[in-house]
Write a protein that holds these residues in place. Structure first.
Motif, PDB file in Angstrom:
ATOM      1  N   GLU A 266       0.919  -1.337  -0.015  1.00  0.00           N
ATOM      2  CA  GLU A 266      -0.048  -0.074  -0.230  1.00  0.00           C
ATOM      3  C   GLU A 266       0.803   1.332  -0.140  1.00  0.00           C
ATOM      4  N   ASP A 267       1.936   1.077   0.935  1.00  0.00           N
ATOM      5  CA  ASP A 267       2.751   2.333   1.021  1.00  0.00           C
ATOM      6  C   ASP A 267       3.565   2.454  -0.461  1.00  0.00           C
ATOM      7  N   TRP A 270       0.946   4.083  -2.935  1.00  0.00           N
ATOM      8  CA  TRP A 270       0.646   5.416  -2.721  1.00  0.00           C
ATOM      9  C   TRP A 270       1.741   6.467  -2.916  1.00  0.00           C
ATOM     10  N   ARG A 271       2.907   5.861  -2.447  1.00  0.00           N
ATOM     11  CA  ARG A 271       4.167   6.783  -2.667  1.00  0.00           C
ATOM     12  C   ARG A 271       4.278   7.071  -4.256  1.00  0.00           C
ATOM     13  N   TYR A 273       1.966   6.847  -6.464  1.00  0.00           N
ATOM     14  CA  TYR A 273       1.010   7.751  -7.084  1.00  0.00           C
ATOM     15  C   TYR A 273       1.330   9.255  -6.594  1.00  0.00           C
ATOM     16  N   VAL A 294       1.200   2.147  -9.826  1.00  0.00           N
ATOM     17  CA  VAL A 294      -0.128   2.664  -9.594  1.00  0.00           C
ATOM     18  C   VAL A 294      -1.005   1.623 -10.538  1.00  0.00           C
ATOM     19  N   GLY A 297      -1.660  -0.812  -8.037  1.00  0.00           N
ATOM     20  CA  GLY A 297      -2.730  -0.379  -7.130  1.00  0.00           C
ATOM     21  C   GLY A 297      -4.090  -0.231  -7.439  1.00  0.00           C
ATOM     22  N   ILE A 303      -6.375   1.995  -5.084  1.00  0.00           N
ATOM     23  CA  ILE A 303      -6.690   3.263  -5.812  1.00  0.00           C
ATOM     24  C   ILE A 303      -8.088   3.111  -6.610  1.00  0.00           C
TER      25      ILE A 303
ATOM     26  N   TYR B 278       0.619  11.318   0.446  1.00  0.00           N
ATOM     27  CA  TYR B 278       0.274  10.014  -0.024  1.00  0.00           C
ATOM     28  C   TYR B 278       0.983   8.803   0.721  1.00  0.00           C
ATOM     29  N   HIS B 280       1.976   5.696   2.994  1.00  0.00           N
ATOM     30  CA  HIS B 280       1.385   5.178   3.982  1.00  0.00           C
ATOM     31  C   HIS B 280       2.270   4.649   5.125  1.00  0.00           C
ATOM     32  N   ARG B 345      -1.080  12.670   6.357  1.00  0.00           N
ATOM     33  CA  ARG B 345      -1.850  12.813   5.224  1.00  0.00           C
ATOM     34  C   ARG B 345      -3.200  13.449   5.824  1.00  0.00           C
TER      35      ARG B 345
END
Lengths: 353, 353
Positions: A266-267, A270-271, A273, A294, A297, A303, B278, B280, B345
């Motif tokens: 997840e990290d 999102w990083r 993104y 992404v 994700g 996402i 963003y 996590h 966040r």
């Protein structure tokens, strides 16, 4: 009429993100190699013969229903940047970047079908589809093949089938492939095992740009190797089955990743993104890697406000020639990195643009 | 009554982001060391004597106007996590984390003034201000000093001034400091030259948490070294001038950076913002470094929708004890990294929360 602006404004239909398994399989492609019976193969032709082949094939293409409304691009008549632009859209091969004289490509507005003239073979026709869509893509290609063959004397041997410049294409002249995104199998390091077994099963996986290109962004081209001794339908059926199997392996790898390292995943997603959304300078390589993360994700459900269509478009439009065409000026690598970041930010902020 | 929830909901006033030069100078601090005349210094006291000192000083503090509405926290009566929480808010020194018995801190709701009892000296009173605000901060400290001295017999020598446990504090017992953000000087590598010259000018710069702490996020504590032979007013005036000079150097370094490497700087700043917005999972060290880059971005005008107040709050609230208090549970480092990213966040998305 070849109009870059028009092509820029209308991404190829195979980028639509529609079709089966489109989260994992970006696109399907069918390529058919044909040669004229009464001419030497391209690499043995002098200028005059190349010119003759070009004329004959162009005329035949012009009379097909498929290319009723078509764009003819003579490679010798456009800039290197234009050729690169067409190569980035997968409409011409890299070979055309350097060999341009008496070479041409004919394409339609939807970019779901095109014909290269005087590439390795006299005719190389290609059809494209979004996601796993081999049947329809094959139908498009075979229809064009029939239309062209009507007016041309194609090199064919009762014993071997269609004759081609390279023996690996003899027989059906058919190469079927899917562009497939395998981050799960790369992360779990199962990809090498898979590559080995595929080779034993008359299939192969290559990098993003096909033969000889390196693996980037976890994208691979899965295609058949054997073109001889099997019917077209069997080749397509077999690739379809293999693609479904690989999609299954990829899903299992993603599930494992999700179960064992959800937070980490997840990290990472999102990083990626966050960087795409805000960076002001991004190289091609980094862009591919971030887009890949992404896309993963989106696939695993982290996402939900980025579409596969947007990600597909980013992959094609952040390439060097596309960026220069978008900005309508020549740019060095550093300037392109800035333009790339601008384009990505823009498309992620306003996907309809 | 010590109420962590209440403190969490009300960030210290010195985090407000107000005050002069608040983009570069985060806060101002005045610390005064005092001892009781008829007791040994803390490190020589047995439990009984420590207890006596604590009683006497507490009583005196309770009778001041400054601490009319105050919170008294006996270090021995609260958890290690609570002590860490107070240390993260700069209200108690790290020394109090391990030595808790007969130690206490008295503070007010605004957290602009506090009194440590039985730290290195019997009394260590501190006042805080936002930005460069030494005059008002000094006024707060000296008023409390006067109020306390009224009721206590303070160790004082006509010849040396105020007596302190460590000779470096003898005289005025005064340590004045500003927490200053110097990314420009760090990037341009001028920081070491500056550190050397400061030492020759009776000033010093230390890391974020003062003496012995490492440089993190380009934050430094600039403070006086000489406490003897100068009046309080001279010490403050001199630090004020020095701080203004360092701010000038920092601005010049930022201007150079902006002129010479604007694209690079812009990319670095926005990437940091994208990650904060963003990611996590973020470690303390990475958070500091990212917050530092965003603070620089606000300073040079790239980012205008993040306030210095928000960045100040992030610096304090993303520390380990704060995160555990916010979540109201003990967390290991990995869990804190996730909670830290969540908190960042949240605050960047909704700064009023």
């Amino acid at each position: 009429m070849f109009d870059v602006r028009d092509m820029l404004n209308h991404p190829a239909t195979w980028l639509s993100g529609d079709g089966e398994e489109s989260e994992i399989i970006m696109s399907s492609r069918v390529r058919v190699a044909r040669n004229l019976a009464h001419h030497r193969f391209t690499h043995n032709c002098d200028h005059e013969e190349l010119s003759d082949v070009l004329s004959e094939v162009s005329a035949a293409a012009g009379s097909t229903k498929t290319f009723e409304k078509s764009v003819f691009v003579g490679m010798g008549e456009v800039s290197t940047l234009d050729r690169q632009f067409l190569s980035e859209r997968h409409l011409v091969s890299r070979d055309f970047l350097h060999n341009s004289s008496h070479r041409a490509v004919v394409l339609n507005g939807a970019e779901d079908v095109c014909l290269m003239i005087n590439e390795e073979d006299h005719l190389r026709l290609q059809a494209f589809g979004s996601g796993l869509d081999l049947n329809r893509t094959w139908a498009t290609a075979t229809r064009l093949d029939d239309e062209l063959t009507n007016g041309l004397d194609i090199a064919f041997s009762e014993h071997l089938g269609f004759l081609t410049a390279c023996p690996t294409n003899v027989g059906t002249g058919l190469r079927v492939s899917v562009l497939i995104h395998l981050p799960g199998l790369v992360h779990s390091k199962e990809i090498n095992k898979l590559l080995e077994s595929l080779n034993k099963l008359s299939h192969t996986m290559r990098g993003f740009y096909g033969e000889g290109s390196e693996m980037m962004g976890n994208f691979f081209q899965l295609s058949n190797t054997a073109t001889l001794g099997k019917s077209e339908e069997d080749i397509i059926k077999s690739l379809r089955e293999m693609a479904s199997k690989v999609v299954g392996f990829e899903r299992r790898a993603r599930d494992m990743l999700f179960a064992k390292a959800r937070s980490l995943l997840e990290d990472k997603v999102w990083r990626a993104y966050g960087l795409l959304r805000y960076a002001h300078s991004v190289s091609t390589k980094e862009a591919l890697s971030l887009i890949s993360a992404v896309r993963l994700g989106v696939g695993v459900g982290f996402i939900d406000d980025v579409s596969i269509k947007t990600l597909n478009r980013l992959l094609v439009y952040t390439q060097p020639a596309h960026l220069q065409k978008l900005e309508d000026k020549a740019m060095n690598a550093q300037e392109r990195d800035v333009a790339r970041a601008d384009y990505i930010r823009g498309l992620l902020t306003n996907p309809e643009s």
